[in-house]
Design a protein around this motif. Sequence first.
Motif, PDB file in Angstrom:
ATOM      1  N   ALA A  12      50.929  48.393  30.501  1.00 50.96           N
ATOM      2  CA  ALA A  12      51.018  47.092  29.835  1.00 50.96           C
ATOM      3  C   ALA A  12      50.944  45.953  30.848  1.00 50.96           C
ATOM      4  CB  ALA A  12      52.314  47.005  29.035  1.00 50.96           C
ATOM      5  N   ALA A  13      51.620  46.121  31.996  1.00 54.01           N
ATOM      6  CA  ALA A  13      51.558  45.100  33.048  1.00 54.01           C
ATOM      7  C   ALA A  13      50.144  44.996  33.622  1.00 54.01           C
ATOM      8  CB  ALA A  13      52.554  45.428  34.161  1.00 54.01           C
ATOM      9  N   GLY A  14      49.481  46.146  33.757  1.00 59.44           N
ATOM     10  CA  GLY A  14      48.108  46.130  34.247  1.00 59.44           C
ATOM     11  C   GLY A  14      47.162  45.431  33.291  1.00 59.44           C
ATOM     12  N   ILE A  15      47.353  45.647  31.990  1.00 61.90           N
ATOM     13  CA  ILE A  15      46.521  44.989  30.985  1.00 61.90           C
ATOM     14  C   ILE A  15      46.753  43.483  30.994  1.00 61.90           C
ATOM     15  CG2 ILE A  15      46.179  44.730  28.500  1.00 61.90           C
ATOM     16  CD1 ILE A  15      44.824  47.178  29.626  1.00 61.90           C
ATOM     17  N   ALA A  16      48.021  43.057  31.089  1.00 64.89           N
ATOM     18  CA  ALA A  16      48.336  41.625  31.124  1.00 64.89           C
ATOM     19  C   ALA A  16      47.704  40.967  32.343  1.00 64.89           C
ATOM     20  CB  ALA A  16      49.855  41.423  31.126  1.00 64.89           C
ATOM     21  N   TRP A  23      47.472  38.189  25.475  1.00 68.41           N
ATOM     22  CA  TRP A  23      47.288  37.434  26.721  1.00 68.41           C
ATOM     23  C   TRP A  23      45.980  36.647  26.716  1.00 68.41           C
ATOM     24  CZ3 TRP A  23      51.361  36.923  29.694  1.00 68.41           C
ATOM     25  CH2 TRP A  23      52.366  37.896  29.636  1.00 68.41           C
ATOM     26  N   SER A  24      44.925  37.226  26.182  1.00 65.96           N
ATOM     27  CA  SER A  24      43.639  36.526  26.136  1.00 65.96           C
ATOM     28  C   SER A  24      43.708  35.301  25.231  1.00 65.96           C
ATOM     29  CB  SER A  24      42.541  37.467  25.648  1.00 65.96           C
ATOM     30  OG  SER A  24      42.293  38.470  26.588  1.00 65.96           O
ATOM     31  N   ALA A  25      44.373  35.450  24.083  1.00 60.34           N
ATOM     32  CA  ALA A  25      44.531  34.310  23.182  1.00 60.34           C
ATOM     33  C   ALA A  25      45.314  33.192  23.862  1.00 60.34           C
ATOM     34  CB  ALA A  25      45.228  34.749  21.903  1.00 60.34           C
ATOM     35  N   LEU A  26      46.362  33.569  24.588  1.00 60.23           N
ATOM     36  CA  LEU A  26      47.184  32.573  25.280  1.00 60.23           C
ATOM     37  C   LEU A  26      46.399  31.881  26.385  1.00 60.23           C
ATOM     38  CD1 LEU A  26      49.960  31.260  25.656  1.00 60.23           C
ATOM     39  CD2 LEU A  26      50.552  33.146  27.198  1.00 60.23           C
ATOM     40  N   GLY A  83      36.290  37.461  22.195  1.00 54.79           N
ATOM     41  CA  GLY A  83      35.703  38.435  23.110  1.00 54.79           C
ATOM     42  C   GLY A  83      36.592  39.642  23.300  1.00 54.79           C
ATOM     43  N   MET A  84      37.885  39.392  23.526  1.00 54.14           N
ATOM     44  CA  MET A  84      38.805  40.508  23.688  1.00 54.14           C
ATOM     45  C   MET A  84      38.948  41.291  22.393  1.00 54.14           C
ATOM     46  SD  MET A  84      40.564  42.199  25.800  1.00 54.14           S
ATOM     47  CE  MET A  84      40.543  41.079  27.210  1.00 54.14           C
ATOM     48  N   GLY A  85      38.983  40.578  21.253  1.00 51.12           N
ATOM     49  CA  GLY A  85      39.108  41.260  19.974  1.00 51.12           C
ATOM     50  C   GLY A  85      37.964  42.219  19.711  1.00 51.12           C
ATOM     51  N   LEU A  86      36.743  41.778  19.982  1.00 49.42           N
ATOM     52  CA  LEU A  86      35.588  42.650  19.783  1.00 49.42           C
ATOM     53  C   LEU A  86      35.610  43.850  20.719  1.00 49.42           C
ATOM     54  CD1 LEU A  86      32.773  39.979  19.320  1.00 49.42           C
ATOM     55  CD2 LEU A  86      33.776  41.434  17.561  1.00 49.42           C
ATOM     56  N   PHE A 101      45.096  41.987  33.988  1.00 48.18           N
ATOM     57  CA  PHE A 101      43.644  41.964  33.822  1.00 48.18           C
ATOM     58  C   PHE A 101      43.216  40.840  32.879  1.00 48.18           C
ATOM     59  CE2 PHE A 101      39.925  43.761  35.208  1.00 48.18           C
ATOM     60  CZ  PHE A 101      40.049  45.076  35.661  1.00 48.18           C
ATOM     61  N   ALA A 102      44.013  40.579  31.832  1.00 46.55           N
ATOM     62  CA  ALA A 102      43.660  39.515  30.893  1.00 46.55           C
ATOM     63  C   ALA A 102      43.706  38.150  31.569  1.00 46.55           C
ATOM     64  CB  ALA A 102      44.606  39.552  29.695  1.00 46.55           C
TER      65      ALA A 102
END
Length: 316
Positions: free
Chosen positions: A14-18, A264-267, A103-106, A20-21
Amino acid sequence: MTRPHHLAPVLAAAAGIATFAIMDALMKGASMAVGVFTALLWRNVLGAMLTLAAWWAAERLKGRRIVWPERAMLLVHAVRAALVCAMASLFFWGLVRTPMAVGMGLSFIAPLIALYLSALFLGEPITRRALGASLIALLGVGVVAAGRLNEGLADSLESRLGLGAILTSAVLYAGNLVLQRHQAQRAGPGEIAFFQGLFIALYMLPLSPWLGMMPGRGAFDGYAAALVVGAGVLASLSLALLGWGWARAEAHRLLPVEYSAFVWSALMGYLWFHEGLSPWTLGGVALIVAGVWVGTARGGPRAQADQEGLPGELAG
């Protein structure tokens, strides 16, 4: 004592994904300034240097020296780097032309595809919990995408091409997720991060005289350089966290965590690029977070029964 062991890989992923975003936001800004090729090339050059230093330091602390991988493992590193190079190029090209949240959603079709690829190639079961979590989160992605399309996102040709690039990138990302699990079981996080940055840079360098830009020239000024440096640092950190997490948990447990990237991408899109959050987006985020919770929570006997997997014909 088993609960921390169960949660640690999930938290690392989860930290890695955040991370990366947030890196995606820096890369979008850098790509808008100097182009996708230049931003991606220099991010990986810097990333290779940083991860080599970190890998060397980690081995020295353990009283060991860096051991160069065998040819078979180098081939795995090279293949995954080629996949990531194509995937990242398409994703960032599309992201420049698409709001980050969309973009992230797709891109979230990738974990759903990878869920079945991991069953096919890695022999891992598709559990009821993981399948349910993926479907809930995918429904959230559909809500967001429908809202954006309803707002006229795909009116222009460039926007449609951007959406197509992100969808193509998502297919490549699915294969990357499965290969990532195979790679993480055979190599340490430092090795994985270094060779990914190295091979991507080597793939891109031959084209740099025509497609790239040197730092300090043209639009590649201090601001753009700072974005690339930040992206390189965050990408290296993210790869290390994801490599550690994927080496210690099965793919079906970690795939739902991929959906947290949307939050994170939305934010980042809202704070950095002033991309609005519609009720569609907020509703989709709620479903995505629910999917992540369902996929990673461990409950009582009912949850344990869910982990036993689906019938053979569905598990692949």
